[in-house]
Each structure stands twice: as C-alpha cells, then as structure tokens.
Design a protein around this motif. Sequence first.
Motif, PDB file in Angstrom:
ATOM      1  N   GLY A 190     -23.288 -30.655  -9.138  1.00 10.73           N
ATOM      2  CA  GLY A 190     -21.687 -30.770  -9.491  1.00 10.73           C
ATOM      3  C   GLY A 190     -21.051 -29.610  -8.637  1.00 10.73           C
ATOM      4  N   LEU A 191     -21.656 -29.299  -7.723  1.00  9.40           N
ATOM      5  CA  LEU A 191     -21.151 -27.929  -6.784  1.00  9.40           C
ATOM      6  C   LEU A 191     -20.659 -28.610  -5.336  1.00  9.40           C
ATOM      7  CD1 LEU A 191     -23.467 -24.861  -7.647  1.00  9.40           C
ATOM      8  CD2 LEU A 191     -21.312 -25.532  -8.532  1.00  9.40           C
ATOM      9  N   ASP A 192     -19.454 -28.385  -4.885  1.00  6.02           N
ATOM     10  CA  ASP A 192     -19.069 -28.562  -3.605  1.00  6.02           C
ATOM     11  C   ASP A 192     -19.426 -27.719  -2.504  1.00  6.02           C
ATOM     12  OD1 ASP A 192     -16.702 -28.838  -1.554  1.00  6.02           O
ATOM     13  OD2 ASP A 192     -16.727 -30.579  -2.177  1.00  6.02           O
ATOM     14  N   VAL A 193     -19.648 -27.772  -1.450  1.00  8.56           N
ATOM     15  CA  VAL A 193     -20.368 -26.995  -0.465  1.00  8.56           C
ATOM     16  C   VAL A 193     -19.274 -25.939   0.122  1.00  8.56           C
ATOM     17  CG1 VAL A 193     -20.759 -28.444   1.430  1.00  8.56           C
ATOM     18  CG2 VAL A 193     -21.876 -26.241   1.477  1.00  8.56           C
ATOM     19  N   GLU A 194     -18.216 -26.841   0.207  1.00 11.46           N
ATOM     20  CA  GLU A 194     -17.147 -26.226   0.914  1.00 11.46           C
ATOM     21  C   GLU A 194     -15.985 -25.331  -0.303  1.00 11.46           C
ATOM     22  OE1 GLU A 194     -16.888 -25.698   4.131  1.00 11.46           O
ATOM     23  OE2 GLU A 194     -18.329 -27.177   4.562  1.00 11.46           O
ATOM     24  N   LYS A 195     -16.208 -25.802  -1.388  1.00 12.80           N
ATOM     25  CA  LYS A 195     -15.417 -24.998  -2.486  1.00 12.80           C
ATOM     26  C   LYS A 195     -15.810 -24.226  -3.310  1.00 12.80           C
ATOM     27  CE  LYS A 195     -12.249 -29.401  -2.417  1.00 12.80           C
ATOM     28  NZ  LYS A 195     -11.737 -30.622  -3.325  1.00 12.80           N
ATOM     29  N   ASP A 196     -17.173 -24.534  -3.815  1.00 16.36           N
ATOM     30  CA  ASP A 196     -17.787 -23.742  -5.014  1.00 16.36           C
ATOM     31  C   ASP A 196     -18.630 -22.506  -4.463  1.00 16.36           C
ATOM     32  OD1 ASP A 196     -16.449 -25.142  -6.984  1.00 16.36           O
ATOM     33  OD2 ASP A 196     -17.922 -26.977  -6.514  1.00 16.36           O
ATOM     34  N   ILE A 197     -18.868 -22.718  -3.225  1.00 13.43           N
ATOM     35  CA  ILE A 197     -19.779 -21.348  -2.584  1.00 13.43           C
ATOM     36  C   ILE A 197     -18.850 -21.041  -1.172  1.00 13.43           C
ATOM     37  CG2 ILE A 197     -21.863 -22.390  -3.362  1.00 13.43           C
ATOM     38  CD1 ILE A 197     -22.481 -22.910  -0.339  1.00 13.43           C
ATOM     39  N   ASN A 198     -19.288 -19.868  -0.867  1.00  9.66           N
ATOM     40  CA  ASN A 198     -18.675 -19.308   0.491  1.00  9.66           C
ATOM     41  C   ASN A 198     -19.864 -19.451   1.633  1.00  9.66           C
ATOM     42  OD1 ASN A 198     -16.340 -18.084  -1.024  1.00  9.66           O
ATOM     43  ND2 ASN A 198     -17.796 -16.354  -1.444  1.00  9.66           N
ATOM     44  N   PRO A 199     -19.742 -20.863   2.230  1.00  8.12           N
ATOM     45  CA  PRO A 199     -20.640 -21.045   3.298  1.00  8.12           C
ATOM     46  C   PRO A 199     -20.716 -20.350   4.341  1.00  8.12           C
ATOM     47  CG  PRO A 199     -18.932 -22.728   3.341  1.00  8.12           C
ATOM     48  CD  PRO A 199     -18.605 -21.558   2.130  1.00  8.12           C
ATOM     49  N   THR A 200     -21.938 -20.001   5.211  1.00  6.44           N
ATOM     50  CA  THR A 200     -22.092 -19.711   6.452  1.00  6.44           C
ATOM     51  C   THR A 200     -22.952 -20.672   7.094  1.00  6.44           C
ATOM     52  OG1 THR A 200     -24.036 -17.953   5.860  1.00  6.44           O
ATOM     53  CG2 THR A 200     -21.616 -17.193   5.888  1.00  6.44           C
ATOM     54  N   TYR A 201     -22.762 -20.516   8.470  1.00  4.44           N
ATOM     55  CA  TYR A 201     -23.737 -21.420   9.277  1.00  4.44           C
ATOM     56  C   TYR A 201     -24.681 -20.826  10.082  1.00  4.44           C
ATOM     57  CZ  TYR A 201     -20.144 -24.332   7.168  1.00  4.44           C
ATOM     58  OH  TYR A 201     -19.229 -24.804   6.354  1.00  4.44           O
ATOM     59  N   GLN A 202     -26.095 -20.624   9.758  1.00  8.29           N
ATOM     60  CA  GLN A 202     -26.902 -19.766  10.301  1.00  8.29           C
ATOM     61  C   GLN A 202     -28.224 -20.415  10.400  1.00  8.29           C
ATOM     62  OE1 GLN A 202     -26.418 -16.425   7.741  1.00  8.29           O
ATOM     63  NE2 GLN A 202     -25.491 -15.248   9.337  1.00  8.29           N
ATOM     64  N   SER A 203     -28.922 -20.096  11.606  1.00  9.65           N
ATOM     65  CA  SER A 203     -30.406 -20.408  11.810  1.00  9.65           C
ATOM     66  C   SER A 203     -31.082 -19.679  10.751  1.00  9.65           C
ATOM     67  CB  SER A 203     -30.604 -20.003  13.134  1.00  9.65           C
ATOM     68  OG  SER A 203     -30.675 -18.868  13.382  1.00  9.65           O
ATOM     69  N   PHE A 204     -32.307 -20.185  10.665  1.00  9.84           N
ATOM     70  CA  PHE A 204     -33.443 -19.612   9.590  1.00  9.84           C
ATOM     71  C   PHE A 204     -33.331 -17.904  10.184  1.00  9.84           C
ATOM     72  CE2 PHE A 204     -35.794 -23.826   9.720  1.00  9.84           C
ATOM     73  CZ  PHE A 204     -34.731 -24.520   8.823  1.00  9.84           C
ATOM     74  N   GLY A 205     -33.721 -17.549  11.400  1.00 12.07           N
ATOM     75  CA  GLY A 205     -33.897 -16.252  11.726  1.00 12.07           C
ATOM     76  C   GLY A 205     -32.562 -15.420  11.400  1.00 12.07           C
ATOM     77  N   ASP A 206     -31.272 -16.031  11.769  1.00 13.82           N
ATOM     78  CA  ASP A 206     -30.122 -15.302  11.292  1.00 13.82           C
ATOM     79  C   ASP A 206     -30.066 -15.196   9.839  1.00 13.82           C
ATOM     80  OD1 ASP A 206     -29.727 -14.952  13.993  1.00 13.82           O
ATOM     81  OD2 ASP A 206     -28.414 -16.714  14.061  1.00 13.82           O
ATOM     82  N   SER A 207     -30.471 -16.083   9.096  1.00 13.12           N
ATOM     83  CA  SER A 207     -30.176 -16.197   7.544  1.00 13.12           C
ATOM     84  C   SER A 207     -30.913 -15.319   7.105  1.00 13.12           C
ATOM     85  CB  SER A 207     -30.643 -17.486   7.078  1.00 13.12           C
ATOM     86  OG  SER A 207     -29.852 -18.597   7.311  1.00 13.12           O
ATOM     87  N   ALA A 208     -32.400 -14.887   7.554  1.00 16.04           N
ATOM     88  CA  ALA A 208     -33.295 -13.985   7.075  1.00 16.04           C
ATOM     89  C   ALA A 208     -32.863 -12.608   7.449  1.00 16.04           C
ATOM     90  CB  ALA A 208     -34.705 -14.157   7.971  1.00 16.04           C
ATOM     91  N   GLU A 209     -31.964 -12.479   8.399  1.00 23.95           N
ATOM     92  CA  GLU A 209     -31.486 -11.226   8.889  1.00 23.95           C
ATOM     93  C   GLU A 209     -30.354 -10.821   8.036  1.00 23.95           C
ATOM     94  OE1 GLU A 209     -30.490 -10.615  12.993  1.00 23.95           O
ATOM     95  OE2 GLU A 209     -32.660 -10.888  13.613  1.00 23.95           O
ATOM     96  N   SER A 210     -29.693 -11.828   7.605  1.00 24.62           N
ATOM     97  CA  SER A 210     -28.392 -11.730   6.696  1.00 24.62           C
ATOM     98  C   SER A 210     -28.876 -11.224   5.286  1.00 24.62           C
ATOM     99  CB  SER A 210     -27.374 -12.990   6.563  1.00 24.62           C
ATOM    100  OG  SER A 210     -26.818 -12.929   7.972  1.00 24.62           O
ATOM    101  N   LEU A 211     -29.786 -11.964   4.907  1.00 24.57           N
ATOM    102  CA  LEU A 211     -30.244 -11.813   3.613  1.00 24.57           C
ATOM    103  C   LEU A 211     -30.984 -10.179   3.354  1.00 24.57           C
ATOM    104  CD1 LEU A 211     -32.399 -14.970   2.690  1.00 24.57           C
ATOM    105  CD2 LEU A 211     -30.564 -14.228   1.230  1.00 24.57           C
ATOM    106  N   GLN A 212     -31.531  -9.577   4.660  1.00 26.27           N
ATOM    107  CA  GLN A 212     -32.179  -8.356   4.730  1.00 26.27           C
ATOM    108  C   GLN A 212     -31.002  -7.194   4.616  1.00 26.27           C
ATOM    109  OE1 GLN A 212     -35.618  -7.591   5.370  1.00 26.27           O
ATOM    110  NE2 GLN A 212     -34.879  -5.503   5.269  1.00 26.27           N
TER     111      GLN A 212
END
Length: 350
Positions: A190-212
């Motif tokens: 029941g969640l909308d990707v554009e309304k209910d979260i704050n989405p970012t658009y990243q590759s796997f590697g960039d996502s891992a760095e952002s998590l880190q």
Amino acid sequence: MKKKLALALAASMMLTMSLASCGSNDKPAASSGGAASSGGASSSMASDGLAPKDGGTSLTFSTGGDQGTYYGFGGVLAGKVSETTSTTVTAITSGGSQANVEALDMGDAQLGFVQTDVGAYAYNGTRLFEETGKVDNFSTVANLYVEQVQIVTLDESIKSVADLKGKNVSVGAAGSGVYYNAVDVLSAYGLDVEKDINPTYQSFGDSAESLQDGKIDAAFVVAGAPTTAITSLAASKPVYLVSLDDEHIDKLLADSPYYSKVTISKDAYNMPEDVTTVAVGAVVIARDDVSDADVYNFLYGIFENVDDITAAHAKGAELNLDFAASYEAVPYHPGAVAYFADKGITVNGK
C-alpha cells in the motif's frame, strides 16, 4: 567432426583464442576477466557427443554495473564461451536490463542480460517501454538464474516493507528494472514509491556507498545473492535484508505472476536469519540477426562446462537446462532452439 579432432581442437583453443580474435574489436579484460578455470580438452566435448559450431564471430555481451552479478557472472560466461568455441564474447558493463535491450536494438551489443519482467515489458511495449514503443527484434537465449529482490539496510529496526514509509530509499539506477520491482513490492504494502518514501536513483555500488555513509536508510537491489556491492558492505558493517510476509507475497504474485517466492540464506551476508522475498529470472537475450552458430556456441560453452563455471562463480551452481528453457514471454532464438533440441528439450522459437 570426429571426437578426437574435436578434443584436439578444444585443447588448443586457449592458446589460439587471443590470436583468432586479434582482427575483431578490442576486447576489454571483462571478456575473460573473472574467467573460468581452464577446462582443457576434457571439458570442451560434451559427454553426449555434441560439439561447438564452426564459423563463430565476435559478440559484445552487455551485462550490468561493475559491482553487480550480471557483470561478474557475465565475464565468466564470456571467458568460457570464448575458450571452448569458435565464438568470441566480450562482456561489458551497462546500466542494466533496459539499457541492454536498448543496446541490442541500436546494434551496440549482440547479447544482453535482462530480467524476465523487463524482457516482457520490452517485447510488449509496456511500462519501461510504454513511451518509446515495444522492442521485438531480439530472442531468448537462456534463463540462467533467479535474481532476488533484496531490500538492504543497516538499520535493524526496519523489519518490514511497511517500515520504509518516510525513509530515504534507493530504488535502483534510472533505466533499470529495479525501479519497477520496487514499485511492485511497495504497492503490495500500500505504499507509493513517489509519495510514501523519499526515493533516490542509484546503482548497486552507489547504493552501498550511500548506506555506508548514512545518506539512505535502505536500498532495493535486484540481483543474484550474494551481490558484490552488498558483500563488500557486509565486510565492514552488519547488513540486514527486509523479509516479505506471505500475505503480501501472495498479493504480489497475484498481481505480477512473473515473480516467485524465494529464500535467501542468512549465510549470504552473515545475517541473523534467513530472509523471505521474491525473485525474477536473469535471462540472456540476443539480437535476431546473431547467427545460429554463435547462439548455439554460447549455450554450448556454458552448459557443457558447468563445473568449470561453478568453480569460478557461485551462480554456476544454479545453471540448469530445464530452467534455461523455461522463459515464455519472449520466443527463443533459432540457435537456442537447435541446442535445446540436441538436449531433448523443446522450446518455443521464432
């Protein structure tokens, strides 16, 4: 070709392959990088008497990001096909499934990895391809392994997809199929990707760095687990994957039947417990104008050398002929039809 001749040719293939490919396009290390262990003559001739086809050419294999499974496994497959057949395959990095379809459509590559769902989108002109129109000048080569939808976080308080509401979440690189996987999973809750979260658009590697770095709270990663980017992250910090419950999985499967329910072992990233999620398949596709011999050789190089491939990459353990012949959304290439027929398997071809 007699067996002895085939064995002798295969035994010398590793010595002559680099010379044979000198007249083709320059080949980056990925063509044999991560290459499988040397198979020698013993692994180049199938136990049932099959032999690779003569007259192979040079093919470019568009895979994925350099920290994803597509690229790592694709390099191993390219190396083994090049080593054991007359076809030379060069694996290159790319932006993922949609980018691979587009590369094939434009003639920039002859082979590519694509998620099962994205292949259907392209062939039917839906979702990712709704505005640009369908692309149907490609065929299926093989369905190779499952790609789990991994929702990765370093925050152990995020226990459910519902807990992602209001969080900073990477939903995959622009142009990848991961975005729609995120849309599907979030929608089931029941969640909308554009309304209910704050989405970012990243590759796997960039996502891992952002998590880190604490820039995002979670990331959708759709790839065979363990995935290089997440394995590297897990080496320095405890990694958690968010499980999906049966009620919401059933809803997702009812709406999107190209998913399947799967379990990711806790050993994948040294996690506290196994994780339940869904998966799509990782399919290799080819342009329709790729020769039958080249596609036959691609399959021969893989499925007649499974032990060598498995020794070089864990995904080799998932290679299975019946699964390879199971994709129904896009017809199979005539070269694939011929190879599967030689193995006693009938597939729907063009």
